[in-house]
Scaffold this motif. Sequence first.
Motif, mmCIF file in Angstrom:
data_model
loop_
_atom_site.group_PDB
_atom_site.id
_atom_site.type_symbol
_atom_site.label_atom_id
_atom_site.label_comp_id
_atom_site.label_asym_id
_atom_site.label_seq_id
_atom_site.Cartn_x
_atom_site.Cartn_y
_atom_site.Cartn_z
ATOM 1 N N ASP A 94 0.816 -1.218 0.000
ATOM 2 C CA ASP A 94 0.000 0.000 0.000
ATOM 3 C C ASP A 94 0.850 1.269 0.000
ATOM 4 O OD1 ASP A 94 1.043 -0.193 2.504
ATOM 5 O OD2 ASP A 94 -0.846 0.055 3.583
ATOM 6 N N ASP A 95 2.143 1.142 -0.319
ATOM 7 C CA ASP A 95 3.018 2.310 -0.364
ATOM 8 C C ASP A 95 2.613 3.219 -1.529
ATOM 9 O OD1 ASP A 95 5.332 4.032 -0.919
ATOM 10 O OD2 ASP A 95 6.389 2.756 0.524
ATOM 11 N N PRO A 96 2.479 4.520 -1.286
ATOM 12 C CA PRO A 96 2.094 5.436 -2.373
ATOM 13 C C PRO A 96 3.081 5.441 -3.536
ATOM 14 C CG PRO A 96 1.855 6.491 -0.220
ATOM 15 C CD PRO A 96 2.582 5.197 0.014
ATOM 16 N N ALA A 97 4.314 4.994 -3.273
ATOM 17 C CA ALA A 97 5.320 4.984 -4.338
ATOM 18 C C ALA A 97 5.185 3.790 -5.274
ATOM 19 C CB ALA A 97 6.725 4.995 -3.725
ATOM 20 N N GLN A 98 4.260 2.867 -4.982
ATOM 21 C CA GLN A 98 4.046 1.742 -5.889
ATOM 22 C C GLN A 98 3.693 2.265 -7.284
ATOM 23 O OE1 GLN A 98 4.449 -1.392 -5.871
ATOM 24 N NE2 GLN A 98 4.355 -2.154 -3.769
ATOM 25 N N GLN A 100 1.652 1.171 -9.255
ATOM 26 C CA GLN A 100 0.216 1.045 -9.467
ATOM 27 C C GLN A 100 -0.431 0.789 -8.112
ATOM 28 O OE1 GLN A 100 -1.229 0.461 -12.805
ATOM 29 N NE2 GLN A 100 -3.333 0.061 -12.200
ATOM 30 N N ALA A 101 -1.545 1.445 -7.845
ATOM 31 C CA ALA A 101 -2.257 1.176 -6.598
ATOM 32 C C ALA A 101 -2.652 -0.294 -6.559
ATOM 33 C CB ALA A 101 -3.494 2.056 -6.496
ATOM 34 N N ASP A 103 -4.721 -3.418 -4.994
ATOM 35 C CA ASP A 103 -5.910 -3.799 -4.220
ATOM 36 C C ASP A 103 -5.928 -5.313 -4.074
ATOM 37 O OD1 ASP A 103 -7.035 -1.171 -4.022
ATOM 38 O OD2 ASP A 103 -7.593 -1.339 -6.133
ATOM 39 N N GLY A 121 2.735 -4.081 3.867
ATOM 40 C CA GLY A 121 1.599 -3.419 3.246
ATOM 41 C C GLY A 121 0.404 -4.313 3.041
#
Length: 269
Positions: A94-98, A100-101, A103, A121
Amino acid sequence: MSERLYYHNLDGVGVAQLKGMRLHNVADQAGQDQIVSTGNNGSPLSSQNAGLGIYRTDLRRVAYWSGSEFIFQEIEIDGDIRFKGQLDASLAIDDPAQPQAVDNISGYQYVVTVAGTLNAGATGVAFSPFADVTPGDQILFVSSTEAYVIQRNDVQATESIMGNIRLATQGEVDDGQSSNTAVTPKTLGVRLTSHPKMFVTSMDLTGAGNDNILQHDLNLVNKDGFVLSASHNGRTIDVEVESIDVNRVKLSSLLSLGGVVVAISGLVK
């Protein structure tokens, strides 16, 4: 193409049909962006334009305006596999730097671009059969708490890289030189039983023909199937030897000798 402009809604009173109609054809991303910026009678699209539809001829896909962006239509079946993008395993899921988001929804599939361990995450998610992944591996969520890791990088395994490995032949196991094959319990067992094993120790011998029991615990195939050598002060000596069983021998010497080095080798079970 001539156009007729309508400044009102068309109401078919629930039964009328629009025949031979096409959605607004848009050639590419630039055309789509143009609609976003001027499609509301020369002004940018807004929430009031939600539901506006277009057809991207370059992608051959239909999209609708959600009120804030164009969303491309997908036929979604609950649990069906859908590729969702890339995953950097060196980061928390769930890191914002991924890139792609991510789920954890059943049917969502991701491909690993950076090696790492699937970790913090994804609290509460069990990764099977392992959480350590490398580029090319795929992650398939089968529920919100369970995901399968599919190894896709078809490479030769090494001591530092996961990959394919071949089972060694008996000859390769006996030779002991192969560094990229795997030994099985069966081939290892054959090698151990067909090759001598050695036991070396230092002991004191009491003289006058006294018995000196040596416990070597080799578990020999045959209690008499061994070779024994003894040395004292750097010179080979002869002593009387008698085999008791597969794990013990008896040594006798006329003189008392301290620090006698004894080596026994033989086939083991």
